[in-house]
Design a protein around this motif. Structure first.
Motif, PDB file in Angstrom:
ATOM      1  N   VAL A  57      34.361  45.777  47.345  1.00  0.00           N
ATOM      2  CA  VAL A  57      34.412  46.197  45.978  1.00  0.00           C
ATOM      3  C   VAL A  57      35.838  46.111  45.337  1.00  0.00           C
ATOM      4  CG1 VAL A  57      34.241  48.162  44.279  1.00  0.00           C
ATOM      5  CG2 VAL A  57      32.672  47.997  46.249  1.00  0.00           C
ATOM      6  N   PHE A  58      36.828  46.312  46.079  1.00  0.00           N
ATOM      7  CA  PHE A  58      38.063  46.203  45.624  1.00  0.00           C
ATOM      8  C   PHE A  58      38.520  44.537  45.233  1.00  0.00           C
ATOM      9  CE2 PHE A  58      39.893  50.517  47.533  1.00  0.00           C
ATOM     10  CZ  PHE A  58      39.167  51.149  46.322  1.00  0.00           C
ATOM     11  N   THR A  59      38.182  43.753  46.418  1.00  0.00           N
ATOM     12  CA  THR A  59      38.669  42.561  46.362  1.00  0.00           C
ATOM     13  C   THR A  59      38.475  41.564  44.881  1.00  0.00           C
ATOM     14  OG1 THR A  59      38.601  42.381  48.715  1.00  0.00           O
ATOM     15  CG2 THR A  59      38.945  40.293  47.445  1.00  0.00           C
ATOM     16  N   PRO A  60      37.323  41.624  44.424  1.00  0.00           N
ATOM     17  CA  PRO A  60      36.874  40.758  43.147  1.00  0.00           C
ATOM     18  C   PRO A  60      37.754  41.620  41.992  1.00  0.00           C
ATOM     19  CG  PRO A  60      34.811  41.778  43.982  1.00  0.00           C
ATOM     20  CD  PRO A  60      36.130  41.937  45.151  1.00  0.00           C
ATOM     21  N   MET A  61      37.662  42.875  42.130  1.00  0.00           N
ATOM     22  CA  MET A  61      38.263  43.909  41.002  1.00  0.00           C
ATOM     23  C   MET A  61      39.904  43.659  40.907  1.00  0.00           C
ATOM     24  SD  MET A  61      36.538  47.471  41.452  1.00  0.00           S
ATOM     25  CE  MET A  61      37.869  48.048  40.349  1.00  0.00           C
ATOM     26  N   LEU A  62      40.613  43.557  42.037  1.00  0.00           N
ATOM     27  CA  LEU A  62      41.966  43.156  42.092  1.00  0.00           C
ATOM     28  C   LEU A  62      42.135  41.705  41.512  1.00  0.00           C
ATOM     29  CD1 LEU A  62      42.862  45.417  45.154  1.00  0.00           C
ATOM     30  CD2 LEU A  62      43.300  45.768  42.609  1.00  0.00           C
ATOM     31  N   GLY A  63      41.423  40.698  42.177  1.00  0.00           N
ATOM     32  CA  GLY A  63      41.396  39.343  41.652  1.00  0.00           C
ATOM     33  C   GLY A  63      41.466  39.334  40.238  1.00  0.00           C
ATOM     34  N   ARG A  64      40.334  40.017  39.668  1.00  0.00           N
ATOM     35  CA  ARG A  64      40.019  40.014  37.940  1.00  0.00           C
ATOM     36  C   ARG A  64      41.487  40.651  37.513  1.00  0.00           C
ATOM     37  NH1 ARG A  64      38.636  37.452  33.805  1.00  0.00           N
ATOM     38  NH2 ARG A  64      37.600  38.626  32.012  1.00  0.00           N
ATOM     39  N   LEU A  65      41.849  41.812  37.976  1.00  0.00           N
ATOM     40  CA  LEU A  65      42.844  42.462  37.274  1.00  0.00           C
ATOM     41  C   LEU A  65      44.191  41.584  37.177  1.00  0.00           C
ATOM     42  CD1 LEU A  65      42.649  46.009  38.489  1.00  0.00           C
ATOM     43  CD2 LEU A  65      42.409  45.297  36.285  1.00  0.00           C
ATOM     44  N   GLY A  66      44.431  40.794  38.371  1.00  0.00           N
ATOM     45  CA  GLY A  66      45.621  39.875  38.176  1.00  0.00           C
ATOM     46  C   GLY A  66      45.584  38.784  37.091  1.00  0.00           C
ATOM     47  N   ASP A  67      44.237  38.339  36.968  1.00  0.00           N
ATOM     48  CA  ASP A  67      44.174  37.316  36.013  1.00  0.00           C
ATOM     49  C   ASP A  67      44.383  37.804  34.641  1.00  0.00           C
ATOM     50  OD1 ASP A  67      43.382  35.291  37.915  1.00  0.00           O
ATOM     51  OD2 ASP A  67      41.331  35.805  37.779  1.00  0.00           O
ATOM     52  N   LEU A  68      43.859  39.300  34.376  1.00  0.00           N
ATOM     53  CA  LEU A  68      44.144  39.745  33.297  1.00  0.00           C
ATOM     54  C   LEU A  68      45.522  40.327  32.596  1.00  0.00           C
ATOM     55  CD1 LEU A  68      40.933  42.131  32.988  1.00  0.00           C
ATOM     56  CD2 LEU A  68      41.334  39.951  31.781  1.00  0.00           C
ATOM     57  N   ARG A  71      49.859  38.741  38.147  1.00  0.00           N
ATOM     58  CA  ARG A  71      49.603  39.080  39.605  1.00  0.00           C
ATOM     59  C   ARG A  71      50.878  40.107  40.056  1.00  0.00           C
ATOM     60  NH1 ARG A  71      47.304  33.744  38.280  1.00  0.00           N
ATOM     61  NH2 ARG A  71      45.406  34.013  39.272  1.00  0.00           N
ATOM     62  N   ARG A  72      52.147  39.875  39.713  1.00  0.00           N
ATOM     63  CA  ARG A  72      52.949  40.873  40.032  1.00  0.00           C
ATOM     64  C   ARG A  72      52.801  42.240  39.900  1.00  0.00           C
ATOM     65  NH1 ARG A  72      57.479  43.295  37.743  1.00  0.00           N
ATOM     66  NH2 ARG A  72      59.419  43.530  39.359  1.00  0.00           N
ATOM     67  N   PRO A  73      52.448  42.856  38.788  1.00  0.00           N
ATOM     68  CA  PRO A  73      52.399  44.057  38.556  1.00  0.00           C
ATOM     69  C   PRO A  73      50.962  44.780  39.327  1.00  0.00           C
ATOM     70  CG  PRO A  73      51.725  42.765  36.562  1.00  0.00           C
ATOM     71  CD  PRO A  73      52.523  42.128  37.238  1.00  0.00           C
ATOM     72  N   VAL A  74      49.891  43.883  39.346  1.00  0.00           N
ATOM     73  CA  VAL A  74      48.856  44.103  40.108  1.00  0.00           C
ATOM     74  C   VAL A  74      49.292  44.367  41.625  1.00  0.00           C
ATOM     75  CG1 VAL A  74      46.619  43.587  40.991  1.00  0.00           C
ATOM     76  CG2 VAL A  74      47.395  43.327  38.116  1.00  0.00           C
ATOM     77  N   MET A  75      49.891  43.541  41.999  1.00  0.00           N
ATOM     78  CA  MET A  75      50.473  43.439  43.359  1.00  0.00           C
ATOM     79  C   MET A  75      51.179  44.679  43.709  1.00  0.00           C
ATOM     80  SD  MET A  75      52.519  40.567  45.773  1.00  0.00           S
ATOM     81  CE  MET A  75      51.067  39.093  45.459  1.00  0.00           C
TER      82      MET A  75
END
Length: 498
Positions: A57-68, A71-75
């Motif tokens: 569940v997390f992987t696609p969510m976090l990838g999408r959050l990085g796009d939005l 990447r640095r803040p999400v990482m």
């Protein structure tokens, strides 16, 4: 490049190494955790399963959050969550709290697509393909590192909590490194599909839970049947929801196109094979021969370094070979080769597991098959979807692989807890391991037949090895890959046009 941009590659390499190290640290010590917490085998196995389910569940969510949001803040957010989860796991002796810690650690799976995204933003085109291949190789290095460290820390009957303290220190280092990355704005618009993520997570838990607990609950019990029925209802509701939202977590169109369905089924099998062989071999070699009549009575150190490490470390060599197979013979042929190899490896383990070299070679063959299969899947997907859909297709395939890992774990645990040899510590019978390996061989044979027969013939594009390696890394990360129809563009945004 700025000085901070130069940090992109070392930071990306480190955080991806951390991903796979966190994944393998606990595999050899599931039995130790069960003993220390005085819980059943199936309950202790959730230390692995909960992590994999959350990752789906997390992987696609976090990838999408990085796009939005960048990447640095999400990482940084991911690493903070992983740090808190590692501290919780290191300080608790309560299974539910340990599982919460492992779920938090599952956020680390999102670091792979985020790290690849950082490379695409910060590196010049001429350096990108090699950098992505290097970062991808860190998955194998990290897996081997996790097994080595586990073996060393547990060699004298050490406390498994030390592994989570190590994870805490490693995560803190990653957090410090990611803090130095350049700040970039998000590249996408829209919002995150929170409702879809909740339904997907609930549906997967309801599916996997009865498979893990079926032996204890009874396979015909109301709890098992009710959970499976509820899983169907929730997952159907998830599909219906995804059809209605503007920015779905998973595009349902990816679930109906035959080549994509076959690719996702292959990803499901490869994930199953990877964790089935990990857990079954670890349990087999640690079984005392004088009590059970089979096994090697191996320590955690021996299980990690002697039996499991060759298969993971071999990925450093076999991953580039997989890319060359795709470039030479195409994705479909490479995937068939992977399935046939997996069948041979599982069959060998089913028949030959009385000598150390037999187990090592059998596990190495299965792990090589998984590596070849992972190399073929991204190229297979881009051959059958439009360029604009490659990111979605690879995200769905990433979920399939994670679910397969969970199913492999659940199946091994189910077999290990059936018809146990009576004693102070119940042990599985040798026939249970043989069943695991035979099922793996049968599934591999079915996968080979389905891929060979169900996939249409596609004329292979004239790809270079560098292009295949770029597609492999981007696809494994669930990111967009340029398809054959894509026009030429800057490599920082797309891989080379075909």
């Amino acid at each position: 490049m700025t000085s901070k941009s130069r940090l992109a590659l070392p930071v990306a390499c480190y955080v991806v190494l951390l991903v796979s190290a966190l994944q393998t640290l606990v595999v050899p010590v599931v039995a130790d955790i069960r003993t220390a917490l005085d819980v059943s085998v199936s309950a202790a196995s959730w230390v692995v399963t909960a992590n994999l389910l959350a990752a789906a569940v997390f992987t696609p969510m976090l990838g999408r959050l990085g796009d939005l949001y960048g990447r640095r803040p999400v990482m940084l957010g991911v690493l903070a969550v992983v740090l808190l989860g590692s501290i919780l796991a290191a300080t608790t002796s309560d299974l539910p709290l340990l599982l919460v810690g492992r779920v938090a650690q599952a956020a680390s799976f999102g670091l792979f697509p985020l790290a690849i995204g950082v490379l695409r933003e910060e590196l010049p085109p001429q350096r990108l393909t090699g950098a992505m291949a290097l970062v991808s190789g860190m998955l194998s290095v990290g897996a081997g590192f996790g097994l080595v460290v586990t073996g060393l820390l547990m060699r004298n009957g050490g406390d498994y909590h030390e592994l989570f303290w190590l994870a805490t220190a490693l995560t803190a280092i990653g957090l410090a490194g990611a803090w130095q990355l350049p700040r970039r704005a998000g590249a996408a618009a829209g919002r995150l599909d929170w409702a879809g993520a909740a339904l997907l997570g609930l549906g997967l838990v309801l599916l996997i839970l009865p498979l893990e607990e079926g032996n204890g609950w009874g396979w015909g019990s109301a709890r098992v049947l009710g959970s499976l029925a509820a899983a169907v209802v929730v997952l159907v509701a998830f599909v219906l929801l995804e059809r209605r939202v503007t920015h779905p977590l998973v595009s349902t169109r990816m679930l109906s196109h035959r080549p994509i369905v076959v690719a996702n089924a292959a990803g499901l099998f490869l994930g199953f094979a990877m964790f089935a062989v990990f857990l079954a071999v670890s349990a087999l070699v640690q079984t005392p021969r004088e009590v059970a009549g089979y096994g090697f009575g191996a320590s955690v150190l021996a299980a990690s370094l002697v039996y499991l490490l060759p298969g993971t470390a071999g990925g450093v060599l076999t991953a580039p070979l997989g890319g060359r197979l795709v470039a030479r013979f195409g994705a479909k042929a490479t995937l068939v080769i992977a399935a046939v190899l997996a069948c041979a490896g599982f069959a060998m383990l089913a028949v030959l597991h009385a000598a150390t070299w037999e187990v090592i070679v059998g596990a190495l063959i299965v792990n090589t098959a998984v590596t070849f299969g992972y190399a073929a899947l991204p190229a297979l997907l881009i051959a059958h979807v439009a360029p604009a859909e490659t990111g979605i297709a690879n995200s769905v395939n990433s979920i399939s692989r994670s679910v397969g890992m969970s199913l492999g774990t659940a199946f091994v645990v189910t077999m290990m807890t059936r018809n146990a040899i009576p004693g102070p510590v119940p042990l599985p019978r040798e026939a249970q391991f043989v069943t695991v390996f035979v099922v793996g061989a049968v599934l591999a044979a079915i996968a080979a037949a389905v891929v060979a027969g169900a996939l249409p013939r596609v004329r292979p594009e004239p790809l270079t090895v560098a292009e295949v390696e770029a597609d492999e890394v981007l696809g494994a990360a669930g990111l967009e890959v340029a398809g054959p129809q894509a026009g030429a563009g800057p490599l920082s945004e797309e891989v080379p046009a075909r």
